[in-house]
Each structure stands twice: as C-alpha cells, then as structure tokens.
Design a protein around this motif. Structure first.
Motif, PDB file in Angstrom:
ATOM      1  N   UNK A 119      11.532  14.008 -13.021  1.00 60.65           N
ATOM      2  CA  UNK A 119      12.154  12.976 -13.837  1.00 60.65           C
ATOM      3  C   UNK A 119      11.840  11.627 -13.178  1.00 60.65           C
ATOM      4  N   UNK A 120      11.095  10.788 -13.903  1.00 65.32           N
ATOM      5  CA  UNK A 120      10.637   9.539 -13.281  1.00 65.32           C
ATOM      6  C   UNK A 120      11.343   8.334 -13.906  1.00 65.32           C
ATOM      7  N   UNK A 121      11.874   7.468 -13.034  1.00 67.64           N
ATOM      8  CA  UNK A 121      12.585   6.268 -13.489  1.00 67.64           C
ATOM      9  C   UNK A 121      11.612   5.146 -13.798  1.00 67.64           C
ATOM     10  N   UNK A 122      11.179   5.075 -15.047  1.00 70.36           N
ATOM     11  CA  UNK A 122      10.230   4.017 -15.435  1.00 70.36           C
ATOM     12  C   UNK A 122      11.003   2.787 -15.944  1.00 70.36           C
ATOM     13  N   UNK A 123      11.962   3.005 -16.814  1.00 72.47           N
ATOM     14  CA  UNK A 123      12.881   1.975 -17.368  1.00 72.47           C
ATOM     15  C   UNK A 123      12.215   1.014 -18.341  1.00 72.47           C
ATOM     16  N   UNK A 124      11.027   0.484 -18.013  1.00 71.97           N
ATOM     17  CA  UNK A 124      10.357  -0.463 -18.900  1.00 71.97           C
ATOM     18  C   UNK A 124       8.878  -0.506 -18.540  1.00 71.97           C
ATOM     19  N   UNK A 125       8.050  -0.928 -19.507  1.00 73.84           N
ATOM     20  CA  UNK A 125       6.630  -1.147 -19.191  1.00 73.84           C
ATOM     21  C   UNK A 125       6.318  -2.636 -19.161  1.00 73.84           C
ATOM     22  N   UNK A 126       7.361  -3.468 -19.162  1.00 73.93           N
ATOM     23  CA  UNK A 126       7.156  -4.919 -19.183  1.00 73.93           C
ATOM     24  C   UNK A 126       7.432  -5.481 -17.783  1.00 73.93           C
ATOM     25  N   UNK A 127       6.426  -6.150 -17.211  1.00 70.40           N
ATOM     26  CA  UNK A 127       6.562  -6.598 -15.814  1.00 70.40           C
ATOM     27  C   UNK A 127       7.702  -7.583 -15.608  1.00 70.40           C
ATOM     28  N   UNK A 128       7.898  -8.468 -16.606  1.00 70.13           N
ATOM     29  CA  UNK A 128       8.978  -9.445 -16.455  1.00 70.13           C
ATOM     30  C   UNK A 128      10.349  -8.754 -16.427  1.00 70.13           C
ATOM     31  N   UNK A 144      13.249  -3.716 -10.020  1.00 68.93           N
ATOM     32  CA  UNK A 144      12.523  -2.472  -9.753  1.00 68.93           C
ATOM     33  C   UNK A 144      11.356  -2.788  -8.831  1.00 68.93           C
ATOM     34  N   UNK A 145      10.861  -1.793  -8.119  1.00 67.12           N
ATOM     35  CA  UNK A 145       9.783  -2.025  -7.162  1.00 67.12           C
ATOM     36  C   UNK A 145       8.408  -1.725  -7.758  1.00 67.12           C
ATOM     37  N   UNK A 146       8.382  -1.218  -9.001  1.00 65.43           N
ATOM     38  CA  UNK A 146       7.082  -0.904  -9.604  1.00 65.43           C
ATOM     39  C   UNK A 146       6.779  -1.879 -10.743  1.00 65.43           C
ATOM     40  N   UNK A 147       5.519  -1.901 -11.160  1.00 65.66           N
ATOM     41  CA  UNK A 147       5.156  -2.667 -12.352  1.00 65.66           C
ATOM     42  C   UNK A 147       4.574  -1.698 -13.378  1.00 65.66           C
ATOM     43  N   UNK A 148       4.155  -2.240 -14.509  1.00 65.12           N
ATOM     44  CA  UNK A 148       3.635  -1.415 -15.598  1.00 65.12           C
ATOM     45  C   UNK A 148       2.473  -0.528 -15.115  1.00 65.12           C
ATOM     46  N   UNK A 149       1.551  -1.149 -14.372  1.00 65.53           N
ATOM     47  CA  UNK A 149       0.373  -0.410 -13.888  1.00 65.53           C
ATOM     48  C   UNK A 149       0.788   0.773 -13.018  1.00 65.53           C
ATOM     49  N   UNK A 150       1.756   0.555 -12.138  1.00 67.66           N
ATOM     50  CA  UNK A 150       2.234   1.649 -11.272  1.00 67.66           C
ATOM     51  C   UNK A 150       2.817   2.783 -12.121  1.00 67.66           C
ATOM     52  N   UNK A 151       3.612   2.400 -13.138  1.00 72.01           N
ATOM     53  CA  UNK A 151       4.277   3.426 -13.956  1.00 72.01           C
ATOM     54  C   UNK A 151       3.237   4.301 -14.655  1.00 72.01           C
ATOM     55  N   UNK A 152       2.217   3.644 -15.235  1.00 70.20           N
ATOM     56  CA  UNK A 152       1.202   4.409 -15.973  1.00 70.20           C
ATOM     57  C   UNK A 152       0.404   5.295 -15.009  1.00 70.20           C
ATOM     58  N   UNK A 153       0.021   4.714 -13.875  1.00 72.09           N
ATOM     59  CA  UNK A 153      -0.796   5.476 -12.930  1.00 72.09           C
ATOM     60  C   UNK A 153       0.019   6.625 -12.308  1.00 72.09           C
ATOM     61  N   UNK A 154       1.284   6.349 -11.997  1.00 70.09           N
ATOM     62  CA  UNK A 154       2.114   7.406 -11.388  1.00 70.09           C
ATOM     63  C   UNK A 154       2.254   8.577 -12.365  1.00 70.09           C
ATOM     64  N   UNK A 155       2.425   8.273 -13.650  1.00 69.53           N
ATOM     65  CA  UNK A 155       2.551   9.355 -14.637  1.00 69.53           C
ATOM     66  C   UNK A 155       1.270  10.194 -14.647  1.00 69.53           C
ATOM     67  N   UNK A 156       0.124   9.507 -14.645  1.00 70.84           N
ATOM     68  CA  UNK A 156      -1.154  10.252 -14.679  1.00 70.84           C
ATOM     69  C   UNK A 156      -1.329  11.076 -13.409  1.00 70.84           C
ATOM     70  N   UNK A 157      -0.859  10.534 -12.285  1.00 71.19           N
ATOM     71  CA  UNK A 157      -0.970  11.296 -11.029  1.00 71.19           C
ATOM     72  C   UNK A 157      -0.125  12.571 -11.085  1.00 71.19           C
ATOM     73  N   UNK A 158       1.059  12.458 -11.698  1.00 71.57           N
ATOM     74  CA  UNK A 158       1.909  13.667 -11.828  1.00 71.57           C
ATOM     75  C   UNK A 158       1.165  14.726 -12.636  1.00 71.57           C
ATOM     76  N   UNK A 159       0.555  14.293 -13.740  1.00 69.72           N
ATOM     77  CA  UNK A 159      -0.188  15.240 -14.579  1.00 69.72           C
ATOM     78  C   UNK A 159      -1.369  15.852 -13.821  1.00 69.72           C
ATOM     79  N   UNK A 160      -2.147  14.967 -13.133  1.00 69.17           N
ATOM     80  CA  UNK A 160      -3.330  15.462 -12.416  1.00 69.17           C
ATOM     81  C   UNK A 160      -2.939  16.471 -11.344  1.00 69.17           C
ATOM     82  N   UNK A 161      -1.752  16.259 -10.756  1.00 71.04           N
ATOM     83  CA  UNK A 161      -1.303  17.184  -9.700  1.00 71.04           C
ATOM     84  C   UNK A 161      -0.792  18.498 -10.304  1.00 71.04           C
TER      85      UNK A 161
END
Ligand code: SF4
Length: 362
Positions: free
Chosen positions: A120-129, A136-153
């Motif tokens: 369960x990943x806490x994304x909350x928003x894809x808007x950097x502002x 939050x400590x992540x930005x949109x790019x991190x959220x998208x990439x982290x999701x893909x990394x979960x899938x790839x793993x």
C-alpha cells in the motif's frame, strides 16, 4: 489478524496525526524491534487465537524506513508465536515512494521473500505543488517511478492512497489525478477526503487562520468525480473510501469493518478482543498497554457506523434491533437506505453523506 505499528517517519505531513517519531531522534530501530519482540512473546496466545482472519498488516508511520532485517526479525517472531506457521492470507506493508526510489527493487524483493503479497503506497497526489503543501517527501516523478519499480520487482497487488477535498485542488486537477492513477492500473485505490485532525500541523494552521477547509460543495463534487471515474474503470466501490478491482478488496481492512478481533502490536497500536479494546501507549521504545470494556452502547454504535460505510451494510433484522426503526423506514423511503438480500445498506449515491445518515439512525 495482526496489525504492527511502525512509528517512524522521516518528516511529518501537514494533515497527519498518526503516532510517529522522527527517524534519527530518540529510539533506534533496534530498540523498537526489541520492544515489539518482547510484546509478541507476552501475547503469543492472543496471536495464535486471532486467526479467524489470517492477515498481517504493517502500517505506520512509515514502515518502509525500517531496514528489511529489522522487519524480518519482527515478522519471524510473529510467525513463531503462531507455532511456526507463516502463509498469511494477506500480508500488507505500507510504503512511501521516496523509500522505494532510495532502496530500489532489491528492497521490494526482500519484502516479497518475507511473504508480503500486498503493498500500500502513500501517493496522495501527482501534483508537485500540492505534494509540497502536504510536506510529502516525494514528487510526481518519484510516485510514478516507485509504482513501476514495485511492478518490476513482481508485486501483483498494489494499493495507492489519494487525498481530495483540498481547497487548492480544482475539479480538473482531481480528474487528472484519477486519470494518472488509472494509467498505473493499481489493484486498489483508497481515496480520503482531507480532514483536520486535532494535533496536526493543519489544525494549527486553521487555528491561526492561515488555512481554511474546502467547501462542502467542492468536496461533494470531487467525491462524485471519484465514484464516476473509478466505476467507469471497473473498480468495485466496496467502502466509502475504498475501491478495488473485483477480487482485490482488502481482506484485513474488511475484517476491521466487521469488528473481527485483532491483535495490535507496537507503540500506539490498538487491539480488539470481544468487547475489550486495548491500546498501547504512544511512547518509544518502552510502552505499556491500557484497556477498556466497551459498553453495549459503544458496540452498537461501532457496529452501525462500520458496517454502513461498506457496500454490504448490515442484516435488516440486526440493524432494526439496534437503530431507530422510524428512521430506518424514512431513510428507506427516501432512498438513503436500500434493501439487498435481507440486508440494508447505503447506496453509493448517498455514501458522501453516510455520516449524517448514520447519525439519524443512532
Ligand atoms: S502521512 Fe504517513 S508519512 Fe506522513 S506523517 Fe503521517 S504517517 Fe508519516
């Protein structure tokens, strides 16, 4: 059914009031693990007998800040307490995107080897502002990439959390957020309306007058968009804030809503056994536990509140035995309650006002 609370965060989000300590201040991960393993040893019988729903949920705080060997040690103790049996029917770990990016796919594979089968990943928003405003400590790019990394793993069951009902969130931006979420195709989406929790930074901002909540109409419109977009995409809206691809409804959380007994481990965690609620104090690393016997009235209120937030509702006989029957009849007449298979439930188009409906019943 076991819940493990991991009370560490790298920073605190604007809206959050969960019990958590800043990483690096105070208690170490080892001291935390020592304390939790001690608690597990003392609650073996409870853990063994809490297997009506055989799930493990690791939440927080931010569980993904824990080094894998620390989590593995605690999970090993839980498995030992169950007489050496692993194989949970669902094993969820909450993660934050920045930890997945920092620790990489090897970290995710270490979770899978431990038996984790749901993230369960806490994304909350894809808007950097908005993410910056939330602290939050992540930005949109991190959220998208982290999701893909979960899938790839190899994670086959991913839930993401989103937040709506912020005054700065326009209808258009919310729709785009949902569309971006759907492009990722998660198995599960939890979408929560922002609420001002006492003790959060947001509550202090509101007190000082530097922030004010979105209006009811804006929140209701965004909730309507949420229901429409996710239903068109084939998600099952099975609880006010929860949507799943059919077959991926959360087993652990669904059991909470049926008031199935559970064992909560770690500082700040709650447990339920029959009519006894127990909670661990919010103190690290040494914590103690307190408990109360719930009155019949408390059980009645909890049963109505939890079950009517789900799309299965409650058996009609049971609801009538616990609620005001005139209100039941009136709400049925107004379409705010509907009958299905001997049960009464709140239909999706009234979910947004479920709290008011429940208040009328109790
Ligand atoms: S939302 Fe999550 S990461 Fe943010 S402070 Fe709360 S528990 Fe920590």
């Amino acid at each position: 059914m076991v819940y493990l609370h991991v009370p560490f965060c790298r920073s605190f989000c604007t809206y959050c009031d969960f019990y958590s300590e800043l990483c690096g201040r105070g208690a170490s991960f080892k001291a935390y693990a020592d304390a939790v393993c001690g608690e597990i040893a003392g609650r073996k019988d409870e853990i063994r007998s809490s297997r009506e729903t055989d799930t493990l949920y690791v939440g927080g705080g931010t569980p993904s800040v824990l080094p894998p060997d620390v989590l593995e040690r605690i999970v090993g103790e839980i498995v030992n307490a169950r007489g050496g049996e692993g194989g949970f029917s669902e094993f969820t770990v909450e993660v934050n995107p920045e930890d997945i990016i920092e620790k990489g796919e090897a970290y995710v594979r270490s979770l899978l080897r431990m038996g984790v089968d749901r993230i369960s990943m806490g994304i909350q928003s894809f808007d950097d502002q908005l993410l910056r405003w939330m602290n939050r400590r992540h930005d949109r790019g991190h959220a998208l990439e982290a999701f893909r990394m979960l899938r790839r793993a190899g994670v086959g069951n991913i839930s993401i959390d989103l937040i709506f009902g912020l005054p700065q969130l326009t209808g258009e931006l919310w729709r785009q957020t949902l569309e971006t979420a759907l492009e990722l195709s998660p198995e599960h989406i939890s979408a929560y309306q922002l609420s001002v929790e006492p003790g959060s930074a947001l509550a202090r901002m509101e007190e000082k007058g530097t922030w004010s909540a979105a209006g009811e109409a804006q929140c209701m419109e965004q909730y309507g968009t949420l229901c429409e977009v996710l239903s068109d995409a084939g998600y099952h809206h099975y609880e006010v804030s929860n949507f799943a691809r059919p077959g991926f409804e959360a087993v652990h959380n669904s059991a909470y809503w049926r008031r199935v007994p559970y064992v909560g481990l770690g500082p700040g965690a709650h447990s339920l056994s029959g009519n006894v609620r127990r909670w661990n104090t919010r103190h690290m690393p040494s914590y103690s536990s307190e408990s109360e016997v719930l009155s019949e009235e408390q059980v009645r209120l909890e049963t109505i509140m939890l079950s009517l937030r789900t799309d299965t509702g409650l058996e009609e006989d049971r609801l009538r035995s616990m609620a005001d029957n005139q209100s039941v009849d009136r709400l049925l007449g107004e379409g705010a309650l509907v009958r299905a298979g001997g049960r009464l439930r709140i239909p999706e188009d009234h979910f947004f006002v479920s709290d008011e409906i429940i208040r009328e019943l109790v």
